[in-house]
Each structure stands twice: as C-alpha cells, then as structure tokens.
Write a protein that holds these residues in place. Structure first.
Motif, mmCIF file in Angstrom:
data_model
loop_
_atom_site.group_PDB
_atom_site.id
_atom_site.type_symbol
_atom_site.label_atom_id
_atom_site.label_comp_id
_atom_site.label_asym_id
_atom_site.label_seq_id
_atom_site.Cartn_x
_atom_site.Cartn_y
_atom_site.Cartn_z
ATOM 1 N N HIS A 1 0.824 -1.222 0.000
ATOM 2 C CA HIS A 1 0.000 0.000 0.000
ATOM 3 C C HIS A 1 0.854 1.267 0.000
ATOM 4 N N ASP A 2 1.747 1.383 0.974
ATOM 5 C CA ASP A 2 2.638 2.549 1.047
ATOM 6 C C ASP A 2 1.871 3.861 0.995
ATOM 7 N N GLU A 3 0.745 3.912 1.721
ATOM 8 C CA GLU A 3 -0.103 5.104 1.773
ATOM 9 C C GLU A 3 -0.241 5.548 3.229
ATOM 10 N N PRO A 4 -0.445 6.870 3.474
ATOM 11 C CA PRO A 4 -0.653 7.337 4.858
ATOM 12 C C PRO A 4 -2.003 6.876 5.406
ATOM 13 N N LEU A 5 -2.059 6.657 6.704
ATOM 14 C CA LEU A 5 -3.303 6.247 7.368
ATOM 15 C C LEU A 5 -4.148 7.490 7.624
ATOM 16 N N LYS A 6 -5.057 7.799 6.675
ATOM 17 C CA LYS A 6 -5.867 9.004 6.760
ATOM 18 C C LYS A 6 -7.298 8.724 7.191
ATOM 19 N N TYR A 7 -7.688 7.458 7.272
ATOM 20 C CA TYR A 7 -9.073 7.110 7.553
ATOM 21 C C TYR A 7 -9.142 6.199 8.780
ATOM 22 N N TYR A 8 -10.354 6.140 9.347
ATOM 23 C CA TYR A 8 -10.578 5.264 10.493
ATOM 24 C C TYR A 8 -11.798 4.397 10.216
ATOM 25 N N CYS A 9 -11.619 3.066 10.279
ATOM 26 C CA CYS A 9 -12.697 2.119 10.001
ATOM 27 C C CYS A 9 -13.437 1.825 11.298
ATOM 28 N N ASP A 10 -14.699 2.261 11.399
ATOM 29 C CA ASP A 10 -15.497 1.996 12.586
ATOM 30 C C ASP A 10 -15.854 0.522 12.698
ATOM 31 N N THR A 11 -15.954 -0.145 11.550
ATOM 32 C CA THR A 11 -16.305 -1.564 11.562
ATOM 33 C C THR A 11 -15.198 -2.385 12.219
ATOM 34 N N CYS A 12 -13.938 -2.098 11.852
ATOM 35 C CA CYS A 12 -12.804 -2.860 12.381
ATOM 36 C C CYS A 12 -12.131 -2.170 13.562
ATOM 37 N N ASP A 13 -12.518 -0.923 13.845
ATOM 38 C CA ASP A 13 -11.942 -0.166 14.946
ATOM 39 C C ASP A 13 -10.432 0.008 14.780
ATOM 40 N N LYS A 14 -10.003 0.460 13.583
ATOM 41 C CA LYS A 14 -8.581 0.645 13.316
ATOM 42 C C LYS A 14 -8.383 1.692 12.230
ATOM 43 N N SER A 15 -7.164 2.267 12.167
ATOM 44 C CA SER A 15 -6.834 3.246 11.133
ATOM 45 C C SER A 15 -6.471 2.523 9.843
ATOM 46 N N ILE A 16 -6.881 3.107 8.701
ATOM 47 C CA ILE A 16 -6.640 2.473 7.403
ATOM 48 C C ILE A 16 -6.204 3.537 6.394
ATOM 49 N N CYS A 17 -5.678 3.061 5.239
ATOM 50 C CA CYS A 17 -5.263 3.975 4.176
ATOM 51 C C CYS A 17 -6.259 3.918 3.016
ATOM 52 N N ARG A 18 -5.963 4.675 1.974
ATOM 53 C CA ARG A 18 -6.856 4.720 0.815
ATOM 54 C C ARG A 18 -6.952 3.363 0.142
ATOM 55 N N ASP A 19 -5.825 2.657 0.017
ATOM 56 C CA ASP A 19 -5.850 1.348 -0.623
ATOM 57 C C ASP A 19 -6.629 0.333 0.204
ATOM 58 N N CYS A 20 -6.562 0.461 1.526
ATOM 59 C CA CYS A 20 -7.312 -0.453 2.397
ATOM 60 C C CYS A 20 -8.805 -0.345 2.139
ATOM 61 N N ILE A 21 -9.287 0.892 1.890
ATOM 62 C CA ILE A 21 -10.716 1.105 1.633
ATOM 63 C C ILE A 21 -11.160 0.305 0.427
ATOM 64 N N VAL A 22 -10.325 0.266 -0.586
ATOM 65 C CA VAL A 22 -10.679 -0.414 -1.836
ATOM 66 C C VAL A 22 -10.545 -1.929 -1.716
ATOM 67 N N VAL A 23 -9.527 -2.382 -0.947
ATOM 68 C CA VAL A 23 -9.209 -3.808 -0.943
ATOM 69 C C VAL A 23 -9.910 -4.556 0.194
ATOM 70 N N THR A 24 -9.545 -4.259 1.412
ATOM 71 C CA THR A 24 -10.022 -5.079 2.542
ATOM 72 C C THR A 24 -11.165 -4.457 3.341
ATOM 73 N N HIS A 25 -11.483 -3.192 3.093
ATOM 74 C CA HIS A 25 -12.544 -2.524 3.868
ATOM 75 C C HIS A 25 -13.601 -1.923 2.941
ATOM 76 N N LYS A 26 -13.830 -2.588 1.827
ATOM 77 C CA LYS A 26 -14.680 -2.029 0.772
ATOM 78 C C LYS A 26 -16.084 -1.676 1.265
ATOM 79 N N ASP A 27 -16.720 -2.571 1.988
ATOM 80 C CA ASP A 27 -18.105 -2.351 2.425
ATOM 81 C C ASP A 27 -18.193 -1.928 3.893
ATOM 82 N N HIS A 28 -17.088 -1.504 4.449
ATOM 83 C CA HIS A 28 -17.090 -1.121 5.872
ATOM 84 C C HIS A 28 -17.470 0.348 6.052
#
Length: 541
Positions: free
Chosen positions: A178-205
């Motif tokens: 990913h190599d992206e900054p952690l700019k987002y917070y996933c309420d579903t998983c209760d953890k900080s995520i990056c832009r690529d995480c939103i597309v890949v592992t947290h798509k519907d979160h």
C-alpha cells in the motif's frame, strides 16, 4: 539510578519529574509502554520481568497492580507506546528551559533573548522574530505563547501553554504493497486504514476521516468517564462516612472506658480484677467494630485509587494525545473503564458498624460488677397484665439480656434494637425488630409465635422498621414505618404484604425519616417525622 531533582526545582517540575519516573528502574522513562491496566513502564523494564506460562501462552503481571496480561509473540514491544508520557517528557524539557527566562535565547536568530514560544514550530523566538513569524502567511495560524505568561502560571497552566500542537506526521500503512498514509478510520474494524485499504479489505465497511472519527470517539470516551467520576465521588463520600463512624465508635469506646474507670475507682482494691475484665470486653467490642470499618476503608481506598488511576490516564490521553494516538488507545481505555467500574459496588462499602454499645452495671459481687452490652441484644421474657380499656391498652413487658459472651442477635425471640410495640385485638404482641429488619409476633405470655419481613426495599421487604401501629378499630391491618426506605408498609396480622406508600422527599406525600405511627378515633393515621413534624394521612379500604 534515578536522576535526583534539584532542591531548587519548582513544585511543578518536581511533580512532573515524579510522573516521568518509571516505578521499576526509578529513572526517567525510556521508550515507555502502556499495559491494558493503564500502568506504564520502560520497555526494557517490562522485558526484564518474570513471566508465567499457561497452555503455551506467556503472561506478564503488572508490577503496580498485579493485573495479569497476555504477552504477544512480539514481546513487550507489542504493547502500545505511552504517548502521554512522551508528550510530558517534551513539556518537562521545555519547562526546565523556561525556569530561567533570561537564559533562553531565540532559536531562529540565536542572538537575542526569547520572549515567546511557537507550539507548532517547537521554537523559542525573540520579539523581532515573532513579528516576522506573524507576517508570513505560512505561519499565520501558528500558536504563539508569551514567556512572561508561562513563568507567571501554575504547573497545570504552564504545561498547557507549552504543550505541542497536536500534530504529527501521518503514519504509513503497514501493508507493504500500500505505502499510503493512514488518513481514515474504520469503525467496523476499529482501526486506522489507508486509501488502498478502503478499496481492498474494507470495501463495504463504515469508515471516515481520522479527524471526524476523532471528534466522535472523543465525545464517546468523555461520556464513558461519567460513571468513573460518579463512583469516585461516591467512594469519597463513603470514606468520609467511614471516617466519621470510626470517630464515633472510638469516642463511644473511650466514653465506656471512662465510665468503667470512674465506677471501679469508687470501690476497694479487690475490684481491680473486675475492672480489668470489663476493660478487655470494652476493647474487644470496640476493636471488633473498628476491624470491620478498617476492612471497609481499605477496600474503599483501593477502589478509589484504581478509579483515579483510570481517570488520570484517560484525561491525560484526552489532553495531550493526538488523534492518531487517541484512536489507537481508545478501545483499550473503554474496555478498562468498563472492567473497573463493573467491579466496584459503592453501596456495599457504606458503614456497617455503629457505636451502639454501652456498659450494663450489675453488681452481683465484688468480682462481677457489670457487662459490656451491645444495645441490640435482648429478647422478650414475659408479657402480662394486658388490660383493654376502650381504645387504649395497658400491659407489662419484661425483657431479658443475654450473657455478654452470647451473640444470638437474629434467632427467633431475640432482637437487634427493638424500637416499637403494638397489640392486636386478639392480645398478640408485635415488636419492631429494627436491625433485624422484621416484625416479631408473641403471645400474651411471651411465647414466640412468628415473624415477617426481611431486609430489602421491594414489596413485603423492610429496612429499619422503627414505628408500628395496628388499626384495631377497623381493618386490623399492621402499619410499619421504615426509616431506611422512607415509607409505610401495610401487612395483615399473619404477615401477608398488602401495600406500601410514600417515598423520600419533602413534599406533603413524602417522608423524611418517619418514626412513630398512630390512628385517631376518626381513622386518620399520623406519622411523626424527624424532619417534618406530624403529617396526617387519611386511610380507607
């Protein structure tokens, strides 16, 4: 060895240095880590602690509170960084520097004395550099602090004035691809995520920007502090009540000892052995009660200390933590607060013992001049000469006190502080057994017949029954005033609960320490209160 603070250090610096001292190595924290119990230690100190092994899993015991924590495979380094302590270390360094403002030079021009401090740049600036700083558009929103204001402030205000602006370089997503900054917070998983995480592992979160999530979760955590603060306040009141009760018991114990000595001094030397016996009894009763209070006080103090530790940790996190730091620790803090508050019952820590014992003088011989006697220990011996006369009844009641070595306080026919008595139309005698929270029933000859009521506040329960009357002219029902529940409960003569009325308060239909009860010839019920005087009730069925 720990660095000893200078004797000339200000109280604020000494307090801060104490907060920055590791309780294991007694030196300033080095790479501090926070355990789930919110106690912090140097990483190398944690790595040196002995471990317990259970089912292939290692556990670490907190050196402060002995809370047991599972150790991750990565070891002590896996525990979260104590960011509040790292922030305090920075503030401590700045406070030591500004302790003598005349020795602080400008970090920009390095020649003039500094007159201010930029929290965003972490630099001391002189008057001229501050003026230039304000003119540059790039620095227009920076937070500047005047050094005169800092030196004139107390410790708490100074630490706030020097605290760095809550900014930090964005963390990079640990996923290599990913190599992206952690700019987002996933309420579903209760953890900080990056832009690529939103597309890949947290798509519907459900996710949001860090700043927006920080505001929401900060409010939730602050709200969760309310039960902690409430129990802290409750425990402080409990400790105050325990201390007050301790004084009463000590004072009463000392008074009894004085009575004993005054009585014994009037007698001949042969009575000294009796004095010794009575003194031991008085001390034993006093000590027994103080031991109970001591255990309660220790439990309340431990609970208060635990809650204050949790409160201090959470409030420091809220004051000094950045959004990233806060969100990384939020879940752990919520779980710890729930765990601690659930394990403390403030009501169970209220004083259980009372200063309710006295000296019974009974000179049977020179070797027996009396007994130490708790007020609640007595029972009915005989009831006779019951003479009905219109609406009034006269009778003779004989009470018997047991030997002081016996403690049959709750057996049938025994009492713990009997407070009132009533007789029904059949001549049966009812006694309000106050500290056993029940009504006992006897025949005219003093034979135990039965009892009703148990301690509590629900229907049919009694809590400190202190007054009683029977409506012999109409319903035959038994009315009981409860000092502890601030109400009146109604029973049949067989002890079947009928109803209750009243609650604590100062309104016309409420009670504030109800005592005696009585019916007049017109069927009106009167209640004497400790706070209100006499309040009539009209009762009909």
């Amino acid at each position: 060895m720990a660095t000893k603070p200078s004797s000339s250090s200000s109280p604020g610096l000494l307090k801060l240095e104490e907060q920055l001292t590791c309780p294991v190595c007694l030196d300033h924290y080095a790479n501090p880590k926070t355990l789930p119990c919110h106690h912090s230690f140097c990483q190398h100190c944690l790595e040196g602690l002995p471990l317990d092994k259970k089912n292939e899993t290692y556990y670490l015991s907190c050196p402060t509170c002995r809370h047991c924590t599972e150790l991750a495979e990565e070891g002590a380094g896996a525990f979260p960084v104590a960011f509040t302590l790292n922030n305090l270390k920075e503030i401590y360094s700045l406070m030591k520097k500004v302790a003598d403002p005349q020795q602080v030079t400008c970090d920009n021009c390095t020649s003039a004395n500094a007159t201010g401090y930029c929290k965003d740049c972490s630099q001391f600036l002189c008057t001229e550099c501050i003026s230039m700083h304000k003119k540059w558009a790039l620095f227009a929103n920076h937070q500047l602090t005047n050094l005169d204001e800092v030196t004139a402030s107390d410790f708490s205000s100074t630490s706030q004035l020097l605290a760095p602006a809550k900014q930090e370089a964005p963390l990079i997503c640990p996923i290599p691809s990913h190599d992206e900054p952690l700019k987002y917070y996933c309420d579903t998983c209760d953890k900080s995520i990056c832009r690529d995480c939103i597309v890949v592992t947290h798509k519907d979160h459900k996710y949001n920007l860090i700043a927006d999530s920080f505001t929401k979760h900060k409010e939730a955590l602050e709200k969760s502090l309310n039960p902690v603060k409430g129990k802290i306040e409750g425990l402080k009141k409990v400790l105050s009540a325990l201390a007050e009760r301790e004084g009463e018991i000590r004072e009463r114990g000392e008074g009894v000892l004085e009575e004993i000595h005054e009585m014994v001094e009037e007698m001949m030397k042969v009575l000294r052995q009796s004095e010794k016996k009575l003194t031991e009894q008085a001390k034993r009763v006093t000590d027994d009660k103080l031991k109970v209070l001591s255990k309660q006080m220790k439990s309340a103090e431990m609970s208060l200390s635990l809650l204050e530790d949790v409160e201090d940790y959470v409030e420091q996190s809220l004051k000094t933590g950045s959004p990233q730091q806060f969100l990384r620790s939020k879940k752990q803090m919520m779980e710890r607060m729930s765990e601690v508050t659930a394990g403390i019952n403030v009501e169970e820590l209220h004083p259980k013992e009372k200063a309710d014992f006295l000296l019974i003088k009974d000179i049977k011989s020179l070797h027996h001049i009396g007994d130490m006697f708790p007020l609640q220990q007595c029972r009915v011996k005989k009831i006779d000469r019951i003479t009905p006369s219109g609406l009034s009844v006269s009778f003779s009641l004989s009470m018997e006190a047991p030997d002081s070595s016996l403690f049959k306080r709750s057996a049938n026919g025994w009492f713990k502080f009997p407070r009132d008595i009533a007789i029904d139309s059949q001549g049966l005698v009812y006694v309000a057994d106050r500290d056993n929270h029940r009504i006992q029933k006897f025949s005219a000859g003093g034979k135990f017949v039965g009892h009703f009521g148990t301690e509590g506040s629900g229907p049919g329960k009694l809590y400190i029954p202190i007054g009683m009357t029977i409506d012999t002219a109409a319903t035959g029902l038994v009315y009981v005033s409860e000092l502890g529940n601030n109400r009146i409960s109604i029973f049949t003569t067989d002890g079947v609960f009928v109803s209750k009325f009243g609650s604590f308060g100062n309104n016309i239909d409420q009670f504030n320490n109800p005592y005696g009860l009585s019916f007049d010839k017109d069927g009106f019920l009167y209640d004497s209160e400790d706070k209100h005087g006499w309040i009539p009730y009209s009762i009909s069925w």
